[in-house]
Design an enzyme around this catalytic site. Structure first.
Site, PDB file in Angstrom:
ATOM      1  N   LEU A  96      10.148 -11.816 -21.137  1.00 13.53           N
ATOM      2  CA  LEU A  96      10.203 -10.391 -21.481  1.00 13.53           C
ATOM      3  C   LEU A  96       9.664  -9.563 -20.316  1.00 13.53           C
ATOM      4  O   LEU A  96       8.540  -9.762 -19.865  1.00 13.53           O
ATOM      5  CB  LEU A  96       9.376 -10.106 -22.741  1.00 13.53           C
ATOM      6  CG  LEU A  96       9.701 -10.943 -23.981  1.00 13.53           C
ATOM      7  CD1 LEU A  96       8.983 -10.371 -25.204  1.00 13.53           C
ATOM      8  CD2 LEU A  96      11.209 -11.008 -24.230  1.00 13.53           C
ATOM      9  N   ALA A  97      10.507  -8.668 -19.835  1.00 17.98           N
ATOM     10  CA  ALA A  97      10.116  -7.941 -18.626  1.00 17.98           C
ATOM     11  C   ALA A  97      10.721  -6.543 -18.571  1.00 17.98           C
ATOM     12  O   ALA A  97      10.958  -6.001 -17.523  1.00 17.98           O
ATOM     13  CB  ALA A  97      10.557  -8.738 -17.399  1.00 17.98           C
ATOM     14  N   ALA A  98      10.948  -5.959 -19.753  1.00 18.42           N
ATOM     15  CA  ALA A  98      11.617  -4.664 -19.764  1.00 18.42           C
ATOM     16  C   ALA A  98      10.637  -3.492 -19.799  1.00 18.42           C
ATOM     17  O   ALA A  98      11.017  -2.354 -19.551  1.00 18.42           O
ATOM     18  CB  ALA A  98      12.564  -4.581 -20.955  1.00 18.42           C
TER      19      ALA A  98
ATOM     20  N   ARG B  55       0.627   2.264 -17.017  1.00 19.42           N
ATOM     21  CA  ARG B  55      -0.750   2.371 -16.500  1.00 19.42           C
ATOM     22  C   ARG B  55      -0.889   1.958 -15.041  1.00 19.42           C
ATOM     23  O   ARG B  55      -1.914   2.168 -14.418  1.00 19.42           O
ATOM     24  CB  ARG B  55      -1.689   1.552 -17.397  1.00 19.42           C
ATOM     25  CG  ARG B  55      -2.013   2.291 -18.691  1.00 19.42           C
ATOM     26  CD  ARG B  55      -3.070   1.573 -19.465  1.00 19.42           C
ATOM     27  NE  ARG B  55      -2.527   0.450 -20.218  1.00 19.42           N
ATOM     28  CZ  ARG B  55      -3.273  -0.539 -20.710  1.00 19.42           C
ATOM     29  NH1 ARG B  55      -4.580  -0.560 -20.496  1.00 19.42           N
ATOM     30  NH2 ARG B  55      -2.708  -1.511 -21.393  1.00 19.42           N
TER      31      ARG B  55
ATOM     32  N   ASP C  28       4.658 -10.230 -17.232  1.00 22.34           N
ATOM     33  CA  ASP C  28       3.415  -9.688 -16.665  1.00 22.34           C
ATOM     34  C   ASP C  28       2.216 -10.609 -16.922  1.00 22.34           C
ATOM     35  O   ASP C  28       1.075 -10.190 -16.781  1.00 22.34           O
ATOM     36  CB  ASP C  28       3.143  -8.274 -17.183  1.00 22.34           C
ATOM     37  CG  ASP C  28       3.053  -8.219 -18.715  1.00 22.34           C
ATOM     38  OD1 ASP C  28       3.227  -9.269 -19.369  1.00 22.34           O
ATOM     39  OD2 ASP C  28       2.810  -7.120 -19.247  1.00 22.34           O
TER      40      ASP C  28
ATOM     41  N   GLY D 259      -2.995  -8.872 -30.306  1.00 25.44           N
ATOM     42  CA  GLY D 259      -2.666  -9.238 -31.673  1.00 25.44           C
ATOM     43  C   GLY D 259      -3.632 -10.333 -32.121  1.00 25.44           C
ATOM     44  O   GLY D 259      -3.923 -11.267 -31.366  1.00 25.44           O
TER      45      GLY D 259
ATOM     46  N   ASN E  25      -1.903  -5.046 -16.845  1.00 28.86           N
ATOM     47  CA  ASN E  25      -1.512  -3.713 -17.298  1.00 28.86           C
ATOM     48  C   ASN E  25      -1.955  -2.639 -16.320  1.00 28.86           C
ATOM     49  O   ASN E  25      -1.372  -1.571 -16.256  1.00 28.86           O
ATOM     50  CB  ASN E  25      -2.125  -3.411 -18.669  1.00 28.86           C
ATOM     51  CG  ASN E  25      -1.616  -4.370 -19.726  1.00 28.86           C
ATOM     52  OD1 ASN E  25      -0.422  -4.423 -19.987  1.00 28.86           O
ATOM     53  ND2 ASN E  25      -2.510  -5.159 -20.285  1.00 28.86           N
TER      54      ASN E  25
ATOM     55  N   ALA F 158      -2.707 -13.495  35.009  1.00 33.41           N
ATOM     56  CA  ALA F 158      -2.932 -12.358  34.105  1.00 33.41           C
ATOM     57  C   ALA F 158      -1.894 -11.267  34.335  1.00 33.41           C
ATOM     58  O   ALA F 158      -1.501 -10.998  35.464  1.00 33.41           O
ATOM     59  CB  ALA F 158      -4.334 -11.804  34.343  1.00 33.41           C
TER      60      ALA F 158
ATOM     61  N   ASN G 225      12.647  -9.296  29.534  1.00 35.14           N
ATOM     62  CA  ASN G 225      13.773  -9.987  28.894  1.00 35.14           C
ATOM     63  C   ASN G 225      14.859  -9.034  28.414  1.00 35.14           C
ATOM     64  O   ASN G 225      15.930  -9.458  28.038  1.00 35.14           O
ATOM     65  CB  ASN G 225      13.285 -10.843  27.722  1.00 35.14           C
ATOM     66  CG  ASN G 225      12.540 -10.025  26.690  1.00 35.14           C
ATOM     67  OD1 ASN G 225      11.948  -8.995  27.012  1.00 35.14           O
ATOM     68  ND2 ASN G 225      12.561 -10.474  25.458  1.00 35.14           N
TER      69      ASN G 225
HETATM   70  C1  UD1 Z   1       1.917  -8.167 -27.199  1.00 30.50           C
HETATM   71  C2  UD1 Z   1       1.833  -8.856 -28.581  1.00 30.50           C
HETATM   72  C3  UD1 Z   1       0.375  -9.112 -28.897  1.00 30.50           C
HETATM   73  C4  UD1 Z   1      -0.271  -9.954 -27.821  1.00 30.50           C
HETATM   74  C5  UD1 Z   1      -0.102  -9.287 -26.462  1.00 30.50           C
HETATM   75  C6  UD1 Z   1      -0.569 -10.215 -25.388  1.00 30.50           C
HETATM   76  C7  UD1 Z   1       3.688  -8.045 -29.880  1.00 30.50           C
HETATM   77  C8  UD1 Z   1       4.118  -7.083 -30.913  1.00 30.50           C
HETATM   78  N1  UD1 Z   1       2.414  -7.990 -29.544  1.00 30.50           N
HETATM   79  O1  UD1 Z   1       1.317  -6.900 -27.337  1.00 30.50           O
HETATM   80  O2  UD1 Z   1       0.265  -9.771 -30.133  1.00 30.50           O
HETATM   81  O3  UD1 Z   1      -1.651 -10.132 -28.104  1.00 30.50           O
HETATM   82  O4  UD1 Z   1       1.282  -8.976 -26.231  1.00 30.50           O
HETATM   83  O5  UD1 Z   1      -0.527  -9.583 -24.145  1.00 30.50           O
HETATM   84  O6  UD1 Z   1       4.474  -8.828 -29.428  1.00 30.50           O
HETATM   85  N2  UD1 Z   1       8.513  -5.928 -23.573  1.00 30.50           N
HETATM   86  C9  UD1 Z   1       9.878  -5.811 -23.440  1.00 30.50           C
HETATM   87  N3  UD1 Z   1      10.559  -4.983 -24.280  1.00 30.50           N
HETATM   88  C10 UD1 Z   1       9.937  -4.254 -25.241  1.00 30.50           C
HETATM   89  C11 UD1 Z   1       8.533  -4.379 -25.367  1.00 30.50           C
HETATM   90  C12 UD1 Z   1       7.854  -5.227 -24.533  1.00 30.50           C
HETATM   91  O7  UD1 Z   1      10.493  -6.451 -22.594  1.00 30.50           O
HETATM   92  O8  UD1 Z   1      10.629  -3.530 -25.962  1.00 30.50           O
HETATM   93  C13 UD1 Z   1       7.782  -6.822 -22.686  1.00 30.50           C
HETATM   94  C14 UD1 Z   1       6.808  -6.105 -21.785  1.00 30.50           C
HETATM   95  O9  UD1 Z   1       7.423  -5.769 -20.546  1.00 30.50           O
HETATM   96  C15 UD1 Z   1       5.721  -7.158 -21.593  1.00 30.50           C
HETATM   97  C16 UD1 Z   1       5.748  -7.933 -22.896  1.00 30.50           C
HETATM   98  O10 UD1 Z   1       7.008  -7.702 -23.461  1.00 30.50           O
HETATM   99  O11 UD1 Z   1       6.004  -8.045 -20.553  1.00 30.50           O
HETATM  100  C17 UD1 Z   1       4.648  -7.525 -23.862  1.00 30.50           C
HETATM  101  O12 UD1 Z   1       4.792  -6.167 -24.206  1.00 30.50           O
HETATM  102  P1  UD1 Z   1       3.566  -5.220 -24.430  1.00 30.50           P
HETATM  103  O13 UD1 Z   1       4.048  -3.877 -24.761  1.00 30.50           O
HETATM  104  O14 UD1 Z   1       2.599  -5.360 -23.325  1.00 30.50           O
HETATM  105  O15 UD1 Z   1       2.937  -5.866 -25.739  1.00 30.50           O
HETATM  106  P2  UD1 Z   1       1.446  -5.722 -26.238  1.00 30.50           P
HETATM  107  O16 UD1 Z   1       1.303  -4.455 -26.978  1.00 30.50           O
HETATM  108  O17 UD1 Z   1       0.507  -5.987 -25.143  1.00 30.50           O
HETATM  109 MG    MG Z   2       0.613  -5.962 -22.953  1.00 28.25          MG
END
Ligand code: UD1
Ligand code: MG
Length: 455
Positions: free
Chosen positions: A8-10, A15, A102, A137, A225, A378, A384
């Site tokens: 997941l990287a969207a 911050r 991340d 979570g 973050n 020296a 070149n």
């Molecule tokens: C999430 C978890 C939480 C956990 C924490 C650990 C959920 C609902 N919560 O919370 O339980 O303790 O990570 O760090 O899953 N991302 C997407 N698309 C989206 C949302 C997020 O690709 O629509 C990606 C973000 O880029 C990131 C990752 O998912 O790499 C986590 O998203 P983030 O919003 O940081 O979740 P947290 O609120 O930290």
């Molecule tokens: Mg997070």
């Protein structure tokens, strides 16, 4: 047991306050996402898909170089929604591992342990215990100790907030069940998002076994973050590198002042002074000593060589018992044979320097083929570049070049030749003879130095 991995990287990473997507920020010289991709590839899965959204145009070239599939999530509606976008990728595999782009430092062994607990039909969660679980979570268990759900910080009551076992976000789910159950996710929660974490309660309701592996090293599950967290993880990673180096027989003047941004292969009894930066692929053989403030990139340093402070070595090969620096700059394509010497304020590029040859002070040696036991005075410059093209200089064995000479390439100095100081060599110099461009020395008697005009 076929495995698909979804990274997941969207997310935006607001911050970080950056025009670069968070996952493209480097840790130890490599994008956060690339660390995750490398680890994922270590598991040899059937497929890897990265969910992209914010800054996708900056992420896609990296995925191309790793031949990794991307799926788009134009609107970020939550981690569950992100996984929905990848459905077609994991559809025909048995289990799905979800990683975060991340969270860069998860070890292969930890993921292997997670994958090998329970069975392919169980839901497996990587958890960790935190002194301060704020933001994560919480892993909620019943009085038998079985996981019943994950509750997000913003949805949690007082009692749940007190739980210190948290969700790392890294999870393994049975693929078929996941595909069927994703449709049941709702966004009826404090953040109005589709939470992947809600899959846990759904799994419990469906009678799936829930297994957890608790990771002792918080850094392995730490997400980035903020730039502070990025800096903290960088230091942690560098400390691990330093420990490995010392375990392998390298002496570090200060383990907190070395940065390895790539792969460093070492022999034994190497001594590294402070503030050394290693980039790319570097190999350092036995008994090498490197002084303070050196940067070494994509190079090989042979046994017993000494690199004095403030030297830069890039894409070069250094033989055995070579002396370099202080303040030397070896640019790409420099090859130093054994016992060669490159002294202070010397720059080399695309140059083969033969065994025992010395370029001791203030010289530029570029596009050059140099034989053995040559002595370069020296201030010698190989000219070149004619403004349009680069040309080579060839210097035979046992040549002696007097100080402040210019060798205007293409030019050859034959073996055993001596070039007089201050020569501008525009034609080849024959072997075993003295060649010089003579300028007549004259003295002006009675000449007076100018004096300062009084105002
Ligand atoms: C999430 C978890 C939480 C956990 C924490 C650990 C959920 C609902 N919560 O919370 O339980 O303790 O990570 O760090 O899953 N991302 C997407 N698309 C989206 C949302 C997020 O690709 O629509 C990606 C973000 O880029 C990131 C990752 O998912 O790499 C986590 O998203 P983030 O919003 O940081 O979740 P947290 O609120 O930290
Ligand atoms: Mg997070």
């Amino acid at each position: 047991m076929s495995l698909s991995i979804i990274i997941l990287a969207a997310g935006k990473g607001s911050r970080m306050k950056s025009a670069i997507p968070k996952i493209m920020h480097p840790l130890a010289g490599k994008a956060l996402l690339e660390h995750v991709i490398d680890t994922a590839q270590g598991l040899a899965p059937q497929s890897i898909a990265v969910v992209c959204g914010n800054g996708a145009e900056q992420v896609l070239p990296l995925l191309d170089t790793h031949a990794i599939t991307s799926v788009m999530q134009p609107e970020q509606l939550g981690t569950g929604h992100a996984v929905m976008q990848a459905e077609s990728v994991f559809a025909d595999s048995e289990q799905v591992l979800v990683l975060y782009g991340d969270v860069p430092l998860t070890q292969l062994t930890t993921l292997t342990a997670l994958l090998s607990c329970g069975n392919t039909q169980s839901l497996r969660i990587l958890t960790t215990q935190l002194d301060d679980p704020t933001g994560y979570g919480r892993i909620v268990r019943n009085d038998k100790g079985n996981v019943v759900c994950i509750t997000e910080q913003k949805d949690a009551d007082e009692a749940t907030l007190a739980i210190q076992e948290v969700n790392s976000g890294i999870m393994v789910l049975p693929a078929k069940w996941l595909k069927q159950s994703l449709a049941k996710l709702s966004n009826n929660n404090a953040q109005g998002e589709y939470y992947l974490t809600d899959m846990v309660a759904l799994a419990v309701a469906d009678g799936l076994a829930i297994n957890t592996v608790c990771c002792d090293d918080n850094a392995e599950v730490a997400g980035v973050n903020t730039r502070q967290q990025l800096a903290a993880l960088e230091r942690h990673y560098q400390q691990l590198q330093a420990n490995t180096l010392m375990e392998n027989g390298v002496t570090l003047a200060d383990p907190s002042r070395i940065d390895v941004r790539g792969t460093l292969v070492t022999g034994t009894d190497i001594t590294l002074d402070i503030n050394i930066i290693i980039e790319g692929n570097v190999t350092i053989a036995d008994n090498v000593r490197i002084g303070a403030n050196c940067i070494i990139k994509d190079s090989i340093i042979g046994k017993g060589s000494i690199i004095l402070p403030n030297s830069m070595i890039d894409s070069s090969q250094v033989g055995e018992n070579v002396n370099i620096g202080p303040f030397a700059r070896l640019r790409p394509g420099t090859v130093l044979a054994d016992n060669a010497k490159i002294g202070n304020f010397v720059e080399t590029k695309n140059a083969n320097i033969g065994e025992g040859s010395k370029v001791n002070h203030l010289s530029y040696i570029g596009d050059t083929e140099m034989g053995k036991n040559v002595n370069i005075g020296a201030g010698t410059i190989t000219c070149n570049y004619d403004g349009a093209n680069k040309h080579r200089t060839t210097i035979g064995d046992n040549v002696f070049i007097g100080s402040d000479s210019q060798l205007v390439a293409p030019v050859t100095v034959a073996a055993g030749a001596t070039i007089g100081a201050g020569t501008t060599l525009r034609k080849d110099a024959p072997e075993l003879a003295l060649t010089l461009t003579k300028s007549v020395q004259k003295t002006i008697e009675g000449w007076a130095r100018p004096t300062k005009i009084k105002k």
